[in-house]
Design a protein around this motif. Structure first.
Motif, PDB file in Angstrom:
ATOM      1  N   ARG A  60      -2.815  11.260   0.209  1.00 43.48           N
ATOM      2  CA  ARG A  60      -3.363  10.003  -0.311  1.00 43.48           C
ATOM      3  C   ARG A  60      -4.733  10.210  -0.937  1.00 43.48           C
ATOM      4  O   ARG A  60      -5.021   9.663  -2.008  1.00 43.48           O
ATOM      5  CB  ARG A  60      -3.446   8.972   0.808  1.00 43.48           C
ATOM      6  N   GLU A  61      -5.579  10.980  -0.282  1.00 43.24           N
ATOM      7  CA  GLU A  61      -6.901  11.218  -0.836  1.00 43.24           C
ATOM      8  C   GLU A  61      -6.817  11.982  -2.160  1.00 43.24           C
ATOM      9  O   GLU A  61      -7.594  11.730  -3.075  1.00 43.24           O
ATOM     10  CB  GLU A  61      -7.760  11.980   0.172  1.00 43.24           C
ATOM     11  N   GLN A  84      -4.956   4.236  -7.169  1.00 38.33           N
ATOM     12  CA  GLN A  84      -5.897   3.897  -6.106  1.00 38.33           C
ATOM     13  C   GLN A  84      -5.221   3.192  -4.939  1.00 38.33           C
ATOM     14  O   GLN A  84      -5.789   3.090  -3.856  1.00 38.33           O
ATOM     15  CB  GLN A  84      -7.029   3.021  -6.658  1.00 38.33           C
ATOM     16  N   SER A  85      -4.008   2.714  -5.152  1.00 37.65           N
ATOM     17  CA  SER A  85      -3.244   2.085  -4.071  1.00 37.65           C
ATOM     18  C   SER A  85      -2.664   3.122  -3.123  1.00 37.65           C
ATOM     19  O   SER A  85      -2.164   2.769  -2.047  1.00 37.65           O
ATOM     20  CB  SER A  85      -2.113   1.238  -4.661  1.00 37.65           C
ATOM     21  N   GLY A  86      -2.676   4.399  -3.535  1.00 36.57           N
ATOM     22  CA  GLY A  86      -2.056   5.442  -2.726  1.00 36.57           C
ATOM     23  C   GLY A  86      -0.564   5.523  -2.922  1.00 36.57           C
ATOM     24  O   GLY A  86       0.127   6.170  -2.138  1.00 36.57           O
ATOM     25  N   VAL A 110     -11.986  -0.447  -9.191  1.00 37.27           N
ATOM     26  CA  VAL A 110     -11.681   0.496  -8.109  1.00 37.27           C
ATOM     27  C   VAL A 110     -12.110  -0.050  -6.744  1.00 37.27           C
ATOM     28  O   VAL A 110     -11.345   0.027  -5.775  1.00 37.27           O
ATOM     29  CB  VAL A 110     -12.331   1.868  -8.389  1.00 37.27           C
ATOM     30  N   THR A 152       0.841  -1.180   0.000  1.00 38.65           N
ATOM     31  CA  THR A 152       0.000   0.000   0.000  1.00 38.65           C
ATOM     32  C   THR A 152       0.875   1.229   0.000  1.00 38.65           C
ATOM     33  O   THR A 152       2.095   1.140   0.182  1.00 38.65           O
ATOM     34  CB  THR A 152      -0.936   0.013   1.226  1.00 38.65           C
ATOM     35  N   GLU A 184      -7.963  -2.957   1.142  1.00 41.09           N
ATOM     36  CA  GLU A 184      -7.704  -2.180   2.354  1.00 41.09           C
ATOM     37  C   GLU A 184      -8.457  -2.765   3.540  1.00 41.09           C
ATOM     38  O   GLU A 184      -7.923  -2.836   4.664  1.00 41.09           O
ATOM     39  CB  GLU A 184      -8.136  -0.724   2.126  1.00 41.09           C
ATOM     40  N   GLU A 201      -5.647   9.469  -4.847  1.00 38.13           N
ATOM     41  CA  GLU A 201      -6.731   8.577  -5.250  1.00 38.13           C
ATOM     42  C   GLU A 201      -7.776   9.319  -6.086  1.00 38.13           C
ATOM     43  O   GLU A 201      -8.299   8.761  -7.065  1.00 38.13           O
ATOM     44  CB  GLU A 201      -7.378   7.955  -4.004  1.00 38.13           C
ATOM     45  N   GLY A 214      -6.438   9.761  -9.414  1.00 43.16           N
ATOM     46  CA  GLY A 214      -6.507   8.479 -10.113  1.00 43.16           C
ATOM     47  C   GLY A 214      -7.879   8.221 -10.713  1.00 43.16           C
ATOM     48  O   GLY A 214      -7.988   7.739 -11.843  1.00 43.16           O
ATOM     49  N   PHE A 262      -9.626  -2.146  -4.626  1.00 39.49           N
ATOM     50  CA  PHE A 262      -8.625  -1.523  -3.757  1.00 39.49           C
ATOM     51  C   PHE A 262      -9.191  -1.274  -2.356  1.00 39.49           C
ATOM     52  O   PHE A 262      -8.486  -1.433  -1.359  1.00 39.49           O
ATOM     53  CB  PHE A 262      -8.143  -0.208  -4.382  1.00 39.49           C
ATOM     54  N   TYR A 263     -10.466  -0.909  -2.300  1.00 41.85           N
ATOM     55  CA  TYR A 263     -11.088  -0.717  -0.992  1.00 41.85           C
ATOM     56  C   TYR A 263     -11.267  -2.054  -0.278  1.00 41.85           C
ATOM     57  O   TYR A 263     -11.117  -2.152   0.941  1.00 41.85           O
ATOM     58  CB  TYR A 263     -12.432  -0.014  -1.152  1.00 41.85           C
TER      59      TYR A 263
END
Length: 210
Positions: free
Chosen positions: A47-48, A107-109, A188, A37, A195, A51, A54, A191-192
């Protein structure tokens, strides 16, 4: 004289192998989403922002690919398309795929993961492009040679823009490209999900990438 129907079938088979390769690569990269990550905290502004950027790149990639399909859908082996996006880049469909791949990796940050996605897309598409160029050269001869010398393979030369007065749209190819884009956007949530898995398993993630 080159058999157009045979060449078209060969190009279709090439695209099928490309899609199969992409599916295999995506499956192989699945564990990376859980094990690695971005080094920035999940709720951090950096990070936000990465993303969100992205997501924008993914949307641009999808819209760009569907736009290109308006010009080339169903015409690749029948006529040399050299207008619209194809007047500034020989492979704008793949160029927008690189853009979407960067957005998906973001999206991985991690900028490193985003870069790896682009490199992976490049490694998949360049052999396809080379085979297509051989086929188009056989079909269109000197006309394609002149086009190849005039128009860059990927990065657009915007000063050469030349649009088509009328477009004949192939609905089947347009729908397929749009569907492929929606499938890409559907990755997408993966990725969540990754996480969420990392919050459940002690010791994860193993890698924190910038």
């Amino acid at each position: 004289m080159t058999d157009i129907a045979s060449t078209h079938r060969n190009l279709d088979a090439l695209q099928l192998r490309r899609k199969t390769t992409i599916r295999i690569v995506v499956a192989a990269l699945g564990p990376l989403l859980v094990l690695a990550t971005g080094s920035a905290q999940p709720d951090s502004l950096y990070r936000e922002s990465l993303e969100a950027a992205g997501i924008m790149l993914i949307v641009v990639g999808i819209l760009g690919r569907t736009w290109c399909t308006l010009y080339i859908g169903g015409r690749k082996a029948r006529t040399l398309v050299a207008d619209g996006p194809y007047s500034v880049s020989r492979n704008p469909l793949y160029l927008f795929a690189f853009v979407a791949a960067a957005g998906l990796g973001a999206q991985s940050g991690s900028l490193i993961v985003a870069s790896l996605f682009v490199v992976g897309a490049y490694a998949i598409f360049v052999p396809v492009v080379r085979h297509e160029e051989i086929a188009l050269g056989a079909l269109f001869g000197a006309e394609f040679d002149a086009y190849r010398k005039r128009v860059p393979r990927f990065l657009p030369r915007l000063s050469q823009w030349q649009d088509a007065p009328i477009l004949m749209i192939d609905p089947k190819h347009y729908r397929q490209t749009a569907l492929d884009g929606l499938i890409l956007l559907a990755f997408v949530p993966a990725f969540y999900a990754a996480e969420w898995v990392r919050t459940l398993v002690p010791g994860l993630p193993i890698l924190h990438l910038p």
